[in-house]
Motif scaffolding. Sequence first.
Motif, PDB file in Angstrom:
ATOM      1  N   MET A 249       0.852  -1.196   0.000  1.00  0.00           N
ATOM      2  CA  MET A 249       0.000   0.000   0.000  1.00  0.00           C
ATOM      3  C   MET A 249       0.883   1.240   0.000  1.00  0.00           C
ATOM      4  O   MET A 249       1.945   1.227   0.610  1.00  0.00           O
ATOM      5  CB  MET A 249      -0.912   0.019   1.223  1.00  0.00           C
ATOM      6  N   PRO A 250       0.479   2.344  -0.626  1.00  0.00           N
ATOM      7  CA  PRO A 250      -0.680   2.391  -1.512  1.00  0.00           C
ATOM      8  C   PRO A 250      -0.320   1.758  -2.862  1.00  0.00           C
ATOM      9  O   PRO A 250       0.715   1.103  -2.964  1.00  0.00           O
ATOM     10  CB  PRO A 250      -0.929   3.893  -1.644  1.00  0.00           C
ATOM     11  N   SER A 251      -1.134   2.002  -3.856  1.00  0.00           N
ATOM     12  CA  SER A 251      -0.884   1.454  -5.190  1.00  0.00           C
ATOM     13  C   SER A 251       0.491   1.873  -5.702  1.00  0.00           C
ATOM     14  O   SER A 251       0.954   2.983  -5.432  1.00  0.00           O
ATOM     15  CB  SER A 251      -1.950   2.015  -6.135  1.00  0.00           C
ATOM     16  N   SER A 252       1.141   0.967  -6.435  1.00  0.00           N
ATOM     17  CA  SER A 252       2.386   1.381  -7.095  1.00  0.00           C
ATOM     18  C   SER A 252       2.074   1.700  -8.551  1.00  0.00           C
ATOM     19  O   SER A 252       2.973   1.703  -9.389  1.00  0.00           O
ATOM     20  CB  SER A 252       3.428   0.257  -7.005  1.00  0.00           C
ATOM     21  N   ASN A 253       0.798   1.937  -8.833  1.00  0.00           N
ATOM     22  CA  ASN A 253       0.334   2.187 -10.202  1.00  0.00           C
ATOM     23  C   ASN A 253       0.748   1.065 -11.145  1.00  0.00           C
ATOM     24  O   ASN A 253       1.082   1.298 -12.291  1.00  0.00           O
ATOM     25  CB  ASN A 253       0.860   3.534 -10.713  1.00  0.00           C
ATOM     26  N   GLY A 254       0.758  -0.106 -10.626  1.00  0.00           N
ATOM     27  CA  GLY A 254       1.049  -1.277 -11.461  1.00  0.00           C
ATOM     28  C   GLY A 254       2.528  -1.539 -11.682  1.00  0.00           C
ATOM     29  O   GLY A 254       2.921  -2.588 -12.188  1.00  0.00           O
ATOM     30  N   GLU A 255       3.370  -0.596 -11.258  1.00  0.00           N
ATOM     31  CA  GLU A 255       4.809  -0.740 -11.539  1.00  0.00           C
ATOM     32  C   GLU A 255       5.387  -1.985 -10.885  1.00  0.00           C
ATOM     33  O   GLU A 255       6.049  -2.796 -11.522  1.00  0.00           O
ATOM     34  CB  GLU A 255       5.572   0.498 -11.053  1.00  0.00           C
ATOM     35  N   ARG A 256       5.147  -2.112  -9.594  1.00  0.00           N
ATOM     36  CA  ARG A 256       5.763  -3.255  -8.898  1.00  0.00           C
ATOM     37  C   ARG A 256       5.061  -4.568  -9.229  1.00  0.00           C
ATOM     38  O   ARG A 256       5.655  -5.623  -9.118  1.00  0.00           O
ATOM     39  CB  ARG A 256       5.803  -3.006  -7.392  1.00  0.00           C
ATOM     40  N   ASP A 257       3.793  -4.488  -9.644  1.00  0.00           N
ATOM     41  CA  ASP A 257       3.099  -5.724 -10.055  1.00  0.00           C
ATOM     42  C   ASP A 257       3.829  -6.324 -11.261  1.00  0.00           C
ATOM     43  O   ASP A 257       3.964  -7.540 -11.383  1.00  0.00           O
ATOM     44  CB  ASP A 257       1.642  -5.434 -10.407  1.00  0.00           C
ATOM     45  N   LYS A 258       4.307  -5.415 -12.148  1.00  0.00           N
ATOM     46  CA  LYS A 258       5.051  -5.895 -13.336  1.00  0.00           C
ATOM     47  C   LYS A 258       6.340  -6.583 -12.914  1.00  0.00           C
ATOM     48  O   LYS A 258       6.738  -7.598 -13.470  1.00  0.00           O
ATOM     49  CB  LYS A 258       5.397  -4.705 -14.252  1.00  0.00           C
ATOM     50  N   VAL A 259       6.987  -5.979 -11.899  1.00  0.00           N
ATOM     51  CA  VAL A 259       8.254  -6.545 -11.413  1.00  0.00           C
ATOM     52  C   VAL A 259       8.022  -7.956 -10.865  1.00  0.00           C
ATOM     53  O   VAL A 259       8.789  -8.888 -11.134  1.00  0.00           O
ATOM     54  CB  VAL A 259       8.857  -5.636 -10.319  1.00  0.00           C
ATOM     55  N   VAL A 260       6.934  -8.106 -10.115  1.00  0.00           N
ATOM     56  CA  VAL A 260       6.621  -9.418  -9.525  1.00  0.00           C
ATOM     57  C   VAL A 260       6.300 -10.412 -10.651  1.00  0.00           C
ATOM     58  O   VAL A 260       6.786 -11.553 -10.656  1.00  0.00           O
ATOM     59  CB  VAL A 260       5.434  -9.313  -8.536  1.00  0.00           C
ATOM     60  N   LEU A 261       5.518  -9.970 -11.615  1.00  0.00           N
ATOM     61  CA  LEU A 261       5.137 -10.839 -12.741  1.00  0.00           C
ATOM     62  C   LEU A 261       6.393 -11.368 -13.444  1.00  0.00           C
ATOM     63  O   LEU A 261       6.532 -12.566 -13.699  1.00  0.00           O
ATOM     64  CB  LEU A 261       4.265 -10.042 -13.723  1.00  0.00           C
ATOM     65  N   ARG A 262       7.298 -10.436 -13.721  1.00  0.00           N
ATOM     66  CA  ARG A 262       8.535 -10.832 -14.412  1.00  0.00           C
ATOM     67  C   ARG A 262       9.330 -11.835 -13.565  1.00  0.00           C
ATOM     68  O   ARG A 262       9.849 -12.819 -14.072  1.00  0.00           O
ATOM     69  CB  ARG A 262       9.386  -9.592 -14.705  1.00  0.00           C
ATOM     70  N   ALA A 263       9.380 -11.582 -12.268  1.00  0.00           N
ATOM     71  CA  ALA A 263      10.140 -12.488 -11.384  1.00  0.00           C
ATOM     72  C   ALA A 263       9.561 -13.902 -11.430  1.00  0.00           C
ATOM     73  O   ALA A 263      10.304 -14.889 -11.437  1.00  0.00           O
ATOM     74  CB  ALA A 263      10.142 -11.951  -9.965  1.00  0.00           C
ATOM     75  N   VAL A 264       8.231 -13.999 -11.489  1.00  0.00           N
ATOM     76  CA  VAL A 264       7.616 -15.340 -11.558  1.00  0.00           C
ATOM     77  C   VAL A 264       7.936 -15.963 -12.914  1.00  0.00           C
ATOM     78  O   VAL A 264       8.335 -17.134 -12.993  1.00  0.00           O
ATOM     79  CB  VAL A 264       6.086 -15.251 -11.332  1.00  0.00           C
ATOM     80  N   GLN A 265       7.787 -15.149 -13.956  1.00  0.00           N
ATOM     81  CA  GLN A 265       8.042 -15.695 -15.299  1.00  0.00           C
ATOM     82  C   GLN A 265       9.476 -16.162 -15.457  1.00  0.00           C
ATOM     83  O   GLN A 265       9.756 -17.141 -16.136  1.00  0.00           O
ATOM     84  CB  GLN A 265       7.710 -14.636 -16.363  1.00  0.00           C
ATOM     85  N   GLU A 266      10.386 -15.463 -14.805  1.00  0.00           N
ATOM     86  CA  GLU A 266      11.805 -15.825 -14.931  1.00  0.00           C
ATOM     87  C   GLU A 266      12.238 -16.840 -13.886  1.00  0.00           C
ATOM     88  O   GLU A 266      13.422 -17.152 -13.765  1.00  0.00           O
ATOM     89  CB  GLU A 266      12.671 -14.566 -14.840  1.00  0.00           C
ATOM     90  N   GLY A 267      11.294 -17.285 -13.072  1.00  0.00           N
ATOM     91  CA  GLY A 267      11.609 -18.336 -12.097  1.00  0.00           C
ATOM     92  C   GLY A 267      12.345 -17.842 -10.860  1.00  0.00           C
ATOM     93  O   GLY A 267      12.877 -18.632 -10.091  1.00  0.00           O
ATOM     94  N   ARG A 268      12.340 -16.525 -10.634  1.00  0.00           N
ATOM     95  CA  ARG A 268      13.016 -16.001  -9.430  1.00  0.00           C
ATOM     96  C   ARG A 268      12.074 -15.979  -8.229  1.00  0.00           C
ATOM     97  O   ARG A 268      12.489 -15.789  -7.098  1.00  0.00           O
ATOM     98  CB  ARG A 268      13.563 -14.605  -9.701  1.00  0.00           C
ATOM     99  N   LEU A 269      10.799 -16.098  -8.486  1.00  0.00           N
ATOM    100  CA  LEU A 269       9.801 -16.118  -7.402  1.00  0.00           C
ATOM    101  C   LEU A 269       8.789 -17.192  -7.766  1.00  0.00           C
ATOM    102  O   LEU A 269       8.369 -17.273  -8.926  1.00  0.00           O
ATOM    103  CB  LEU A 269       9.100 -14.756  -7.315  1.00  0.00           C
ATOM    104  N   SER A 270       8.418 -17.996  -6.784  1.00  0.00           N
ATOM    105  CA  SER A 270       7.506 -19.089  -7.142  1.00  0.00           C
ATOM    106  C   SER A 270       6.065 -18.570  -7.191  1.00  0.00           C
ATOM    107  O   SER A 270       5.671 -17.704  -6.406  1.00  0.00           O
ATOM    108  CB  SER A 270       7.660 -20.243  -6.153  1.00  0.00           C
ATOM    109  N   GLU A 271       5.313 -19.122  -8.133  1.00  0.00           N
ATOM    110  CA  GLU A 271       3.919 -18.699  -8.260  1.00  0.00           C
ATOM    111  C   GLU A 271       3.146 -19.056  -6.992  1.00  0.00           C
ATOM    112  O   GLU A 271       2.177 -18.390  -6.628  1.00  0.00           O
ATOM    113  CB  GLU A 271       3.286 -19.349  -9.496  1.00  0.00           C
ATOM    114  N   ALA A 272       3.615 -20.092  -6.299  1.00  0.00           N
ATOM    115  CA  ALA A 272       2.945 -20.497  -5.056  1.00  0.00           C
ATOM    116  C   ALA A 272       3.007 -19.368  -4.026  1.00  0.00           C
ATOM    117  O   ALA A 272       2.056 -19.158  -3.259  1.00  0.00           O
ATOM    118  CB  ALA A 272       3.600 -21.757  -4.508  1.00  0.00           C
TER     119      ALA A 272
END
Length: 757
Positions: A249-272
């Motif tokens: 909180m508050p919103s990161s205007n989607g910026e950090r959501d993209k970072v998290v998405l990329r981390a999952v896609q690249e296998g640096r963070l588990s989707e679980a």
Amino acid sequence: MKTAKQLVAEMTLEEKCSMLSGSDFWHTQPIERLGLPAVMVSDGPHGLRKQDDKADHLGVNDSIKAVCFPAACATAASFDRDMLRRIGEAIGDQCQHERVAVNLGPAINIKRSPLCGRNFEYLSEDPYLAGELAVAIVQGTQSKNVGTSVKHFAANNQEHRRMSSDSVIDERTLREIYLPAFEAAAKRGKAWTFMCSYNKLNGEFASEHRWLLTDLLRGEWGFDGYVMSDWGAVSDRVKGVHAGLDLEMPSSNGERDKVVLRAVQEGRLSEADVDLAVERIVDVSLRYLNNAKPETPWDMEADHELAGKLAAECMVLLKNEGGVLPLKSGERVAVIGEFAKKPRYQGGGSSHINSFKVTSLMDALSGVEGVTYAQGYHAEDDVTDDALLCEAVAAAKAADKAVIVAGLPDSFESEGYDRTHMRMPASQIALIEAVAAANPNTVVLLYNGSPVEMPWIDCVKGVVEGYLGGQNVGTASRAVLWGEVSPCGRLPETIPLRLEDTPCYLTYGGEGNTAVYSEGVFVGYRWYTSKKQPVRFPFGYGLSYTSFAYSNLRVSADAIADSETVTVSVDVTNTGDMAGKEVVQLYVAPPKADVIRPIRELKGFEKVELAPGETKTVSFVLDKRSFAYWNTQIHDWHVVTGDYAIQIAKNADEVALEIPVHVTGAELPRDYDVDTIYMDLTPKAKAAMASMMGAAIGGLGSPNKDDGAQESSAASEAITEDMGDAMMRYMPLRGMMSFGGMTIEKLEALVEAIRNA
Ligand code: BGC
């Protein structure tokens, strides 16, 4: 409605990542496709600060009209769980009415120093008191199916560099002082959400601290809600998701959501990890959504009355020489001070409530005969206005008694920065001295969020600590001053004589971004009482218009094992002629042992109402935690075997009655090696040593004396017997080789024998 698990199973990875931060300043992200709406969270803690637009987190922009209850500095002084619960319930109803799912409070950080700018929002210097009251608020609000957010987790005890400072705290201090209130709010309060703090704890941002947010909070304490960040507390979001920080909180205007998405896609963070966080957020939102009751009425006038009634229960009578208080009807009273008309009743920052109405002392006195008013000072001014001073002195001279309403102006203490001193404005000090010189019956009523130095105290007859009493503080002030109620607040913190006496005076604020809590567990009264350091008023202190006596202290057993409980009972009698409430305080004093501990610690309190002449029995149940300290060898609570004094006290400095209880704790695992010193051997180990050594033990004395008293046959003539004894106690086993001619083989065999003893 589907369950959180079902909803999350139907979300795309992008949708899940979008849910990990707010949709704006105050709302969670909706997933409309799945029928999941956004829910709102709002400050907290002593009312509802709901902002509709122009959102900010510092209380700068207006929010909806609401009711400001007494701030935590005041409510803690009530020592009254029921009262805190009622405030929690009222806030819960308000949230339901306003469609708010989570109220951002309570704020329960420990008051490490009186300088913390945010102390007005926190409860106490004592973790037990803070924990008990936190549980009450949490349960009150959540009984209305609205969540709380226990903040700021953890060790956020200064505003100085609040977003970058690193609180460096040893394990035991953390467990005994800075964590227990949070532990209680999680375990017993069952808080729906926690808010992580801005600061680092031992080198890691709280927002990225896996031990704090997952191992401890969830693993040990069983927390099953979600953790949100304090506003802007996120640095490394990917690390945070893995650590257990569910909602940014508050919103990161989607910026950090993209970072998290990329981390999952690249296998640096588990989707679980992402699934788990989203599931928690959705689960808590559903607790509210499935029970939303926007038709809940909000009777602001009724809450205003409640706020006034409760504020009176929080005021602390500190001095009452010659019974100057209560004021009597018919007395001519000069009420002096701008705060009597424009009270300071809440603190600045994110907790700032837009009160729908404020009742000052002068409002509450309208129509009362014999009362005059003089402004005395300009609230925000340090410099004396001579004209106002003269007018005040004249008013005081013309009256039977003078009441000065003084304290701290807004600019002196606020969220966002710390105080640098504990002084009141010079203009107010000058006023108090001048008025007291003009009228010997002068009383000072203080409105402030944290303690002030009182160089003027000997000139006045009465002092009432009113703290920040909420929007109806005027009604409460009148009730206490004129004796409509007997004051029954007790200090939830020590008022020191001077800033220099405070435990962390030399280190508070830290160096650069590093704040080392070097006073350890000696925070607040634990420091002053253990050091016999004189204070202005001790923790737990507070006078009354009536008097109380204690008798018949008894225990259900005079010896217990630490797995058992003991019930302590005491009779308390109202020996005066006015109804009143007493706060019965129970402290435990540990036996003398190797562990360095405060001389007494609060382990129970009960507030009881007594009619004149009435006696009630108050009982407490003490368990292992009441006697334990945190042991860093076993990383767990441990009880030293010995005699503990159970003390019923008027305050942290004044014990009324005490009774011993012998508690047997578990033996700590021990390991011995060649460096073990003689005095640390158990009697069994000493016996094993003696039997192995036979006569050769000589200078090591009697094997069964575990105090180490020795015969000093080995001592040289220059060394007295006592000195020899003392030295032998500290001798490592390897000394047998250096000084006793033992072979290395025999030494090894000796260690082995001792280990097996
Ligand atoms: C404060 C929190 C508050 C948040 C939202 C932050 O600056 O530290 O206590 O809940 O803002 O207003």
